[in-house]
Write a protein that holds these residues in place. Sequence first.
Motif, short mmCIF file in Angstrom:
data_model
loop_
_atom_site.label_atom_id
_atom_site.label_comp_id
_atom_site.label_asym_id
_atom_site.label_seq_id
_atom_site.Cartn_x
_atom_site.Cartn_y
_atom_site.Cartn_z
N THR A 27 0.83 -1.21 0.00
CA THR A 27 0.00 0.00 0.00
C THR A 27 0.86 1.26 0.00
OG1 THR A 27 -1.74 -1.16 1.21
CG2 THR A 27 -1.80 1.26 1.21
N VAL A 28 1.92 1.25 0.85
CA VAL A 28 2.82 2.40 0.90
C VAL A 28 3.52 2.59 -0.44
CG1 VAL A 28 4.92 3.29 1.95
CG2 VAL A 28 3.18 2.24 3.38
N PHE A 29 3.96 1.50 -1.05
CA PHE A 29 4.68 1.57 -2.32
C PHE A 29 3.77 2.13 -3.42
CE2 PHE A 29 5.72 -0.38 -6.42
CZ PHE A 29 7.02 0.10 -6.61
N ILE A 30 2.56 1.60 -3.52
CA ILE A 30 1.62 2.05 -4.55
C ILE A 30 1.23 3.52 -4.34
CG2 ILE A 30 -0.69 1.72 -5.50
CD1 ILE A 30 -0.37 -1.26 -4.91
N GLY A 31 0.97 3.86 -3.05
CA GLY A 31 0.62 5.25 -2.74
C GLY A 31 1.74 6.21 -3.10
N THR A 32 2.98 5.80 -2.81
CA THR A 32 4.14 6.63 -3.14
C THR A 32 4.28 6.81 -4.65
OG1 THR A 32 5.30 5.82 -1.17
CG2 THR A 32 6.63 6.86 -2.89
N LEU A 33 4.08 5.70 -5.39
CA LEU A 33 4.21 5.76 -6.84
C LEU A 33 3.20 6.73 -7.45
CD1 LEU A 33 5.55 4.58 -9.36
CD2 LEU A 33 3.79 2.80 -9.38
N TYR A 34 1.96 6.66 -7.00
CA TYR A 34 0.94 7.56 -7.54
C TYR A 34 1.17 9.01 -7.09
CZ TYR A 34 -1.95 4.06 -9.82
OH TYR A 34 -2.42 3.11 -10.67
N ALA A 35 1.67 9.18 -5.87
CA ALA A 35 1.97 10.53 -5.38
C ALA A 35 3.06 11.19 -6.23
CB ALA A 35 2.41 10.48 -3.92
N LEU A 36 4.07 10.37 -6.61
CA LEU A 36 5.14 10.89 -7.47
C LEU A 36 4.60 11.25 -8.85
CD1 LEU A 36 8.09 8.46 -6.57
CD2 LEU A 36 7.90 10.88 -6.00
N LYS A 37 3.74 10.41 -9.41
CA LYS A 37 3.18 10.69 -10.74
C LYS A 37 2.32 11.94 -10.73
CE LYS A 37 3.15 6.02 -12.70
NZ LYS A 37 2.31 4.94 -13.30
N ILE A 38 1.48 12.05 -9.69
CA ILE A 38 0.60 13.22 -9.59
C ILE A 38 1.40 14.50 -9.40
CG2 ILE A 38 -1.18 14.33 -8.19
CD1 ILE A 38 -2.29 11.50 -7.62
N SER A 39 2.41 14.44 -8.52
CA SER A 39 3.22 15.64 -8.27
C SER A 39 4.00 16.05 -9.52
CB SER A 39 4.19 15.39 -7.11
OG SER A 39 5.08 14.33 -7.42
#
Length: 248
Positions: A1-13
């Motif tokens: 969950t942390v990994f997926i959340g981080t990945l999407y946070a990076l893409k969105i940012s």
Amino acid sequence: TVFIGTLYALKISSALVDYGIEKSSKKTTVGLKTFTFFIKFAVWSFILVLVLSNLGYNLTSIITGLGIGGIAIGLALQNVLGDFFSGIIILFDKPFEIGDYIKVGEFSGTVRSIGVKTTRITLLDGQELVITNKDLTESRVHNFKKLKKRRKAITLGLTYDTSLAKLKKVPALIEKAFKGLEKIELDRVHLVELASSSKNFEIIYYINSENYKFYLDQNEKLLLKIIETFEKEKIEFAFPTRTIHIEK
């Protein structure tokens, strides 16, 4: 969950940074690309620190060490960083853009590139002027691209032999000379001074173009028409003279 959340946070940012940069500047430059990279790097580092902290890692010593190292690097690269941030100010404040014709001090030319440390300007004689961004932000920059019209003031000196009748005809003659000229408008004509060797008329007019060559062409046409008109009316231009009376 942390990994997926981080990945999407990076893409969105990253998408938000790209969108903000695209909105703020229409033209892509080396400096803009570098600035975008630094913003993304800062966002990614912040998110990575949050993730590692949430996973239970103690990052206090690492962050402290990075802070001290950052201060040392900042002091060592003070001038470079000054130019870099000045370049950022130029990119976002937009006192000029690539392709604009500007004047800085005694130099004038067309902006060719805005880089991380320097801005390159092609001068009228073809030379390339490389000037640091910090020097640009600390200088008075004249941007002729934003010029909509040019004001021109000239003084015509007529001889003292010019009669009163001819002096009264001068404003109408000047107004006639403006007819037929493109993008040029007369503001006023006045007899302003009885100088030591001439009767001086002041002419104020505007040329509605930012193109410097067009401005010179129209100004030349106007002056030639004024000379032609005055020659037909036998009105003479004055030149510096002095009359000496000798007593015997």
